[in-house]
Enzyme design. Structure first.
Site, short mmCIF file in Angstrom:
data_model
loop_
_atom_site.label_atom_id
_atom_site.label_comp_id
_atom_site.label_asym_id
_atom_site.label_seq_id
_atom_site.Cartn_x
_atom_site.Cartn_y
_atom_site.Cartn_z
N ARG A 77 11.83 6.85 -14.53
CA ARG A 77 12.05 7.77 -13.40
C ARG A 77 11.33 9.10 -13.63
NH1 ARG A 77 16.14 10.66 -13.42
NH2 ARG A 77 17.59 9.08 -14.17
N TYR A 130 5.10 13.73 12.48
CA TYR A 130 5.54 12.34 12.30
C TYR A 130 7.04 12.21 12.58
CZ TYR A 130 6.25 7.95 9.71
OH TYR A 130 6.58 6.68 9.34
N ASP A 202 0.57 17.87 6.04
CA ASP A 202 0.58 16.42 5.87
C ASP A 202 -0.83 15.94 6.23
OD1 ASP A 202 0.75 13.66 6.28
OD2 ASP A 202 2.82 13.77 7.03
N LYS A 227 -1.14 4.56 3.49
CA LYS A 227 -2.17 4.68 4.53
C LYS A 227 -3.56 4.69 3.86
CE LYS A 227 1.59 5.03 6.95
NZ LYS A 227 2.17 6.29 7.37
C1 LIG Z 1 3.44 7.05 7.44
C2 LIG Z 1 3.48 8.52 7.56
C3 LIG Z 1 4.46 9.29 6.90
C4 LIG Z 1 5.60 8.68 6.13
O1 LIG Z 1 5.18 7.99 5.03
P1 LIG Z 1 6.03 6.76 4.41
O2 LIG Z 1 5.21 6.34 3.25
O3 LIG Z 1 6.13 5.74 5.49
O4 LIG Z 1 7.37 7.29 4.03
C5 LIG Z 1 4.41 10.67 7.01
N1 LIG Z 1 3.45 11.28 7.74
C6 LIG Z 1 2.51 10.58 8.40
C7 LIG Z 1 1.48 11.33 9.18
C8 LIG Z 1 2.48 9.18 8.33
O5 LIG Z 1 1.55 8.50 8.99
#
Ligand SMILES: *Cc1c(COP(=O)(O)O)cnc(C)c1O
Length: 407
Positions: A77, A130, A202, A227
Site C-alpha cells: 500500500r 467530469y 484534470d 484513458k
Molecule cells: C475517466 C475520467 C475520470 C475518472 O477516472 P477513473 O479512472 O474512471 O476514476 C476523471 N476525469 C476525466 C476527465 C475522465 O475522463
C-alpha cells in the site's frame, strides 16, 4: 512465525545436532523459490513486483529504510517498484517535480483535493467537470466542511468573482467532456495565484503528449490512467502530478485512505505509455481530419473540436496546443439512434475513451444523465449529441465508416 511443524521434530532433536539439519518437505515447500535476482544482466522490461511485503537482511537495514536513508520498499500500500517507475515516467512527461499514482482517476482527484483542503476552505470549479468529480464536489466535500462554487470557467471574470478569502483551490479540466472547451490555463493560474490559491487541472482528455498544464502554471495535474496514458482499455488507475509538497500531501491521503495503484495496473500502464507519443499523433491527426470532413457534411448539424475555426476558442486552442488536440470530438446529428446502429460493428458504443480503436458515446444517456433535461440542454448536451473517441485506425477506413453511417 510458526515454522515448526510436527514432522520436523527430528530436525530439532538435540542428539542430532552434529548432522546437517534437514528441513521437512513442508518447510522446503514454504521457503522454496530462492530469488533468482539477475546480477550480470537486467531484464529489458521491468518485471511485475507482485509481492505485498519486502524482507530486510537485518535491523540496521530496516532502520536505514524506515529512516529514508535507503530507497527501500516495505508494504504494497505504501509503494511498489512498478508504481514508482510509472510515477517517474509521468512526472517526466508532465514536466512536474513529482507524481503519485492511485487506484483510479477518482482516487487521484480525491487525494489531490483532500491533500490541500481542510474544513473551512473553499474550492472554485468549472461546472463542466467530469460527472463523478462534480458529484464529489457537490455531495461529499461539503459534508467535510469544504465550500464549493461551480462557475463557467470560460468566463474568466466569473471565475475571479467566485474567489473568497478562504478559496484554496481552483479546479478545471484542460479539455472538457463532451464539447471540448479549452481551459485558459495560463490565465486561470494567474487568477488563482493572484488570490493565493492553487490551480489543479484534470488533463485526462489531452494527455501530456499534447498539453502539459504545469508548464502553463498549474500546481497539480491529474489523470485517469485508463484513458490515454495506458491507451488500450486494459489498465486502471490514476495519477496526481505536480509540485513535490502537494504530491506528497496527496500521497499521504492515498496511503491513509488506501487508494494506491496495483503493481499490475502500473506495469500495464507503462507498456501503453511507451507509445504515447506515436498514439497521440495518430489520434490527433485522425480527429482533426474527421472534424474537417464532418463540419461540411449535410447530415451533421455541429462539430465540436478545438481545431476548427468554428470553435469559439480556436485561437486560444491553437496557441496552447501546437501539436494537436488528441482524439476527442463531438458531433450533433438529427437521428442519433439510427447513426449509432449503422456504425455498430465498425465503431462500437462504449462509455469510455482513449482506446486505440475508435469508440462512440452518448453523453445524454451516460455521462450527463444525472443532470436534469434543462441543465443538459443549457450545457449543450442534446439527445442528438455523440462523442467520438477517435482511434488510430487508418483515416480512410474511419471516414468510409462515417460516410456510410451518415448516408
Ligand atoms: C475517466 C475520467 C475520470 C475518472 O477516472 P477513473 O479512472 O474512471 O476514476 C476523471 N476525469 C476525466 C476527465 C475522465 O475522463
Amino acid at each position: 512465525m510458526s515454522d515448526q511443524t510436527a514432522s520436523n521434530q527430528t530436525a530439532s532433536d538435540p542428539t542430532s545436532s552434529n548432522r546437517p539439519r534437514k528441513d521437512s518437505l513442508t518447510t522446503i515447500a514454504a521457503r522454496a523459490g530462492e530469488l533468482a535476482t539477475p546480477v550480470f544482466s537486467t531484464p529489458l522490461v521491468e518485471p511485475i513486483y507482485q509481492s505485498t511485503v519486502y524482507a530486510f537482511p537485518d535491523l540496521d537495514a530496516l532502520e536505514a529504510g524506515m529512516a529514508g536513508q535507503q530507497d527501500a520498499y516495505f508494504y504494497y500500500r505504501n509503494a511498489t517498484p512498478n508504481g514508482t517507475t510509472l510515477e517517474r515516467a509521468i512526472a517526466a512527461l508532465e514536466n512536474t517535480e513529482a507524481a503519485a499514482c492511485a487506484a483510479s482517476g477518482m482516487a487521484a482527484i480525491s487525494a489531490a483535493f483532500l491533500g490541500v483542503l481542510a474544513a473551512g476552505d473553499h474550492i472554485v470549479t468549472d461546472e463542466r467537470v467530469y460527472g463523478v468529480t462534480y458529484a464529489l464536489l457537490r455531495d461529499e466535500l461539503p459534508r467535510l466542511g469544504i465550500e464549493v462554487s461551480f462557475v463557467d470557467a470560460l468566463d474568466l471574470e466569473a471565475v475571479d468573482a467566485a474567489f473568497q478569502p478562504n478559496t484554496r483551490l481552483l479546479h478545471v479540466e484542460s479539455l472538457t467532456n463532451p464539447l471540448m472547451t479549452v481551459a485558459d490555463v495560463p490565465r486561470l493560474a494567474e487568477i488563482a495565484h493572484g488570490r493565493g490559491a492553487l490551480l489543479s487541472v484534470d488533463n485526462t482528455f489531452a494527455s501530456p503528449a499534447v498539453f502539459r498544464p504545469a508548464e502553463h502554471g498549474a500546481d497539480l495535474v491529474t489523470h485517469s490512467l485508463s484513458k490515454y496514458l495506458s491507451g488500450h482499455s486494459t489498465a486502471f488507475g490514476g495519477v496526481v502530478a505536480g509540485r513535490a509538497d502537494l504530491v506528497a500531501a496527496a500521497r499521504r491521503i492515498l496511503l491513509r485512505l488506501g487508494g494506491t495503484v496495483s503493481a499490475f495496473d502500473a506495469w500495464m500502464t507503462m507498456q501503453g505509455l511507451k507509445t504515447l507519443g506515436l498514439r497521440m499523433r495518430a489520434h490527433s491527426g485522425n480527429a482533426q481530419a474527421i472534424a474537417d470532413v464532418l463540419q461540411n457534411h449535410p447530415r451533421v448539424k455541429r462539430v465540436y473540436h478545438p481545431g476548427l475555426e468554428s470553435h469559439p476558442q480556436f485561437r486560444l486552442a491553437d496557441s496552447l496546443y501546437p501539436d494537436g488536440f488528441g482524439g476527442m470530438l463531438s458531433i450533433e446529428v438529427d437521428d442519433a439512434p439510427q447513426f449509432v446502429k449503422r456504425l455498430a460493428g465498425r465503431i462500437p458504443l462504449a462509455p469510455s475513451l482513449a482506446d486505440v480503436v475508435s469508440t462512440l458515446s452518448h453523453p445524454w444517456s451516460t455521462s450527463h444523465r444525472a443532470l436534469s433535461e434543462d441543465d443538459r440542454r443549457r450545457l449543450g448536451i442534446t439527445p442528438g449529441l455523440l462523442r467520438f473517441s477517435v482511434g488510430i485506425e487508418d483515416i480512410s477506413d474511419l471516414l468510409g465508416d462515417l460516410e456510410e453511417a451518415l448516408a
